[in-house]
Design a protein around this motif. Structure first.
Motif, PDB file in Angstrom:
ATOM      1  N   SER A   1       0.841  -0.990   0.105  1.00  0.00           N
ATOM      2  CA  SER A   1      -0.190   0.237   0.285  1.00  0.00           C
ATOM      3  C   SER A   1       0.830   1.566   0.054  1.00  0.00           C
ATOM      4  O   SER A   1       1.703   1.250   1.084  1.00  0.00           O
ATOM      5  CB  SER A   1      -0.740   0.200   1.083  1.00  0.00           C
ATOM      6  OG  SER A   1      -2.031   1.305   1.508  1.00  0.00           O
ATOM      7  N   GLU A   2       0.824   2.329  -1.053  1.00  0.00           N
ATOM      8  CA  GLU A   2       1.243   3.010  -1.400  1.00  0.00           C
ATOM      9  C   GLU A   2       0.799   4.797  -0.704  1.00  0.00           C
ATOM     10  O   GLU A   2      -0.726   4.433  -1.502  1.00  0.00           O
ATOM     11  CB  GLU A   2       2.326   3.625  -2.931  1.00  0.00           C
ATOM     12  CG  GLU A   2       3.625   2.279  -2.496  1.00  0.00           C
ATOM     13  CD  GLU A   2       4.559   2.193  -1.353  1.00  0.00           C
ATOM     14  OE1 GLU A   2       5.018   3.545  -1.029  1.00  0.00           O
ATOM     15  OE2 GLU A   2       5.343   2.100  -1.022  1.00  0.00           O
ATOM     16  N   ARG A   3       1.312   5.736  -0.914  1.00  0.00           N
ATOM     17  CA  ARG A   3       0.685   6.662  -0.828  1.00  0.00           C
ATOM     18  C   ARG A   3       1.322   7.956  -1.639  1.00  0.00           C
ATOM     19  O   ARG A   3       2.929   7.899  -1.689  1.00  0.00           O
ATOM     20  CB  ARG A   3       0.375   7.574   0.232  1.00  0.00           C
ATOM     21  CG  ARG A   3      -1.020   6.916   1.426  1.00  0.00           C
ATOM     22  CD  ARG A   3      -1.595   7.600   2.423  1.00  0.00           C
ATOM     23  NE  ARG A   3      -2.482   7.350   2.895  1.00  0.00           N
ATOM     24  CZ  ARG A   3      -3.629   7.617   3.345  1.00  0.00           C
ATOM     25  NH1 ARG A   3      -3.150   9.148   4.739  1.00  0.00           N
ATOM     26  NH2 ARG A   3      -4.397   7.341   4.154  1.00  0.00           N
ATOM     27  N   TYR A   4       0.501   8.393  -2.454  1.00  0.00           N
ATOM     28  CA  TYR A   4       1.265   9.765  -3.344  1.00  0.00           C
ATOM     29  C   TYR A   4       0.780  10.955  -3.095  1.00  0.00           C
ATOM     30  O   TYR A   4      -0.316  10.888  -3.127  1.00  0.00           O
ATOM     31  CB  TYR A   4       1.342   8.921  -4.661  1.00  0.00           C
ATOM     32  CG  TYR A   4       2.620   7.592  -5.194  1.00  0.00           C
ATOM     33  CD1 TYR A   4       3.529   7.926  -4.828  1.00  0.00           C
ATOM     34  CD2 TYR A   4       2.109   6.799  -4.589  1.00  0.00           C
ATOM     35  CE1 TYR A   4       4.118   7.237  -4.988  1.00  0.00           C
ATOM     36  CE2 TYR A   4       2.060   6.194  -5.129  1.00  0.00           C
ATOM     37  CZ  TYR A   4       3.949   5.893  -5.423  1.00  0.00           C
ATOM     38  OH  TYR A   4       4.637   4.391  -5.505  1.00  0.00           O
ATOM     39  N   ARG A   5       1.358  12.071  -2.365  1.00  0.00           N
ATOM     40  CA  ARG A   5       0.861  13.986  -3.540  1.00  0.00           C
ATOM     41  C   ARG A   5       0.224  13.202  -4.756  1.00  0.00           C
ATOM     42  O   ARG A   5       0.358  12.538  -5.372  1.00  0.00           O
ATOM     43  CB  ARG A   5       2.000  14.855  -3.433  1.00  0.00           C
ATOM     44  CG  ARG A   5       1.830  14.954  -1.489  1.00  0.00           C
ATOM     45  CD  ARG A   5       2.363  15.899  -1.354  1.00  0.00           C
ATOM     46  NE  ARG A   5       3.611  16.433  -2.381  1.00  0.00           N
ATOM     47  CZ  ARG A   5       5.098  16.047  -1.279  1.00  0.00           C
ATOM     48  NH1 ARG A   5       5.263  14.691  -0.008  1.00  0.00           N
ATOM     49  NH2 ARG A   5       6.723  15.884  -2.354  1.00  0.00           N
ATOM     50  N   THR A   6      -1.010  14.272  -5.414  1.00  0.00           N
ATOM     51  CA  THR A   6      -1.920  13.611  -6.212  1.00  0.00           C
ATOM     52  C   THR A   6      -0.684  14.495  -7.196  1.00  0.00           C
ATOM     53  O   THR A   6      -0.766  14.259  -8.807  1.00  0.00           O
ATOM     54  CB  THR A   6      -2.944  14.441  -6.060  1.00  0.00           C
ATOM     55  OG1 THR A   6      -2.916  16.175  -5.740  1.00  0.00           O
ATOM     56  CG2 THR A   6      -4.312  13.825  -5.541  1.00  0.00           C
ATOM     57  N   THR A   7       0.419  15.398  -6.804  1.00  0.00           N
ATOM     58  CA  THR A   7       0.984  16.427  -8.486  1.00  0.00           C
ATOM     59  C   THR A   7       2.565  15.018  -8.115  1.00  0.00           C
ATOM     60  O   THR A   7       2.264  15.198  -9.811  1.00  0.00           O
ATOM     61  CB  THR A   7       1.818  17.737  -7.876  1.00  0.00           C
ATOM     62  OG1 THR A   7       1.708  17.631  -6.111  1.00  0.00           O
ATOM     63  CG2 THR A   7       0.623  18.654  -7.380  1.00  0.00           C
ATOM     64  N   GLU A   8       2.510  14.039  -7.115  1.00  0.00           N
ATOM     65  CA  GLU A   8       3.625  13.481  -7.698  1.00  0.00           C
ATOM     66  C   GLU A   8       3.114  11.819  -8.730  1.00  0.00           C
ATOM     67  O   GLU A   8       2.256  11.910  -9.153  1.00  0.00           O
ATOM     68  CB  GLU A   8       4.276  12.580  -6.958  1.00  0.00           C
ATOM     69  CG  GLU A   8       4.563  13.466  -5.972  1.00  0.00           C
ATOM     70  CD  GLU A   8       4.934  11.809  -4.361  1.00  0.00           C
ATOM     71  OE1 GLU A   8       6.037  11.646  -4.149  1.00  0.00           O
ATOM     72  OE2 GLU A   8       4.598  11.327  -3.885  1.00  0.00           O
ATOM     73  N   THR A   9       3.785  11.776  -9.996  1.00  0.00           N
ATOM     74  CA  THR A   9       4.046  11.054 -10.793  1.00  0.00           C
ATOM     75  C   THR A   9       5.349   9.663 -10.307  1.00  0.00           C
ATOM     76  O   THR A   9       5.917   9.098  -9.990  1.00  0.00           O
ATOM     77  CB  THR A   9       4.571  11.744 -12.264  1.00  0.00           C
ATOM     78  OG1 THR A   9       6.611  11.814 -12.167  1.00  0.00           O
ATOM     79  CG2 THR A   9       4.517  12.875 -12.658  1.00  0.00           C
ATOM     80  N   VAL A  10       4.497   8.273 -11.240  1.00  0.00           N
ATOM     81  CA  VAL A  10       4.622   7.415 -11.477  1.00  0.00           C
ATOM     82  C   VAL A  10       5.185   6.410 -12.414  1.00  0.00           C
ATOM     83  O   VAL A  10       4.870   6.674 -13.546  1.00  0.00           O
ATOM     84  CB  VAL A  10       3.611   6.442 -10.723  1.00  0.00           C
ATOM     85  CG1 VAL A  10       3.555   6.616  -9.281  1.00  0.00           C
ATOM     86  CG2 VAL A  10       2.229   5.764 -11.142  1.00  0.00           C
ATOM     87  N   GLU A  11       5.594   5.289 -12.556  1.00  0.00           N
ATOM     88  CA  GLU A  11       6.272   5.074 -14.182  1.00  0.00           C
ATOM     89  C   GLU A  11       4.769   4.252 -14.544  1.00  0.00           C
ATOM     90  O   GLU A  11       4.747   3.053 -13.614  1.00  0.00           O
ATOM     91  CB  GLU A  11       8.014   4.360 -13.903  1.00  0.00           C
ATOM     92  CG  GLU A  11       7.442   4.237 -15.233  1.00  0.00           C
ATOM     93  CD  GLU A  11       8.294   5.005 -16.963  1.00  0.00           C
ATOM     94  OE1 GLU A  11       8.200   4.724 -17.348  1.00  0.00           O
ATOM     95  OE2 GLU A  11       9.014   6.387 -15.652  1.00  0.00           O
TER      96      GLU A  11
END
Length: 188
Positions: free
Chosen positions: A52-62
């Protein structure tokens, strides 16, 4: 290809540190204070470990490059779930952990979106709605109105759901495949 974490949905495949993960659920959380975050529950494709991971909505993932195609469900056996590409008639076998809780919605001939990475099935996306027959439910009580409470019912695929009181055994209904909830009577 980099994509915004908030744009990911169930079934998307992401590449984290060289390992492929399939998104099991994605939830955008907007707290009263602070920055909005996206909560992703994912399963590592290679060994099935869930994270389970949390990201800020502005962060990008590959986002991983996968081949998404429409396949027709054929049958299930000890090997797994067999699907056929309707254009080339090629068949692929998806293991049970890829299909997961989508299995009850797989009926003969249903069209699904199957994601493959280097020819190996990694994720499955069902159609949004599915039609099933009610095989067991309580009889309606006289005087009960249509807007009142729902009653439990068992569908022809074995799943249980809640239906309005006017639905009887033998009625075909449309359910949402995300959670199995009743949508409407089938029009056929």
């Amino acid at each position: 290809m980099k994509v915004s974490a908030s744009s990911l949905r169930k079934g998307a495949v992401v590449d984290l540190e060289g390992k492929l993960y399939v998104v099991l659920s994605a939830q955008n959380i907007h707290p009263g204070k602070g920055t909005p975050v996206t909560q992703l529950d994912m399963r590592r494709i290679s060994d099935g470990v869930k994270i389970s991971e949390r990201y800020r909505t502005t962060e990008t993932v590959e986002r991983a490059i996968v081949d998404d195609r429409t396949y027709t469900f054929l049958y299930q056996d000890g090997e797994g779930f067999h699907f056929m590409n309707p254009e080339t008639y090629d068949q692929v076998v998806a293991p049970e952990d890829v299909v997961g809780d989508s299995a009850p919605y797989l009926t003969d001939g249903v069209q699904v979106m199957l994601s493959t990475h280097e020819g190996v099935p990694i994720a499955l996306e069902l159609p949004r709605l599915a039609t099933f027959e009610v095989v067991e439910t309580e009889p309606s009580v006289k005087g009960q109105t249509a807007s009142s409470s729902y009653k439990p019912a068992v569908l022809s695929n074995g799943l249980k759901t809640m239906v309005p009181p006017y639905i009887t055994v033998g009625t075909r209904i449309v359910v949402l495949t995300e959670d199995g909830s009743y949508q409407e009577r089938a029009k056929d």
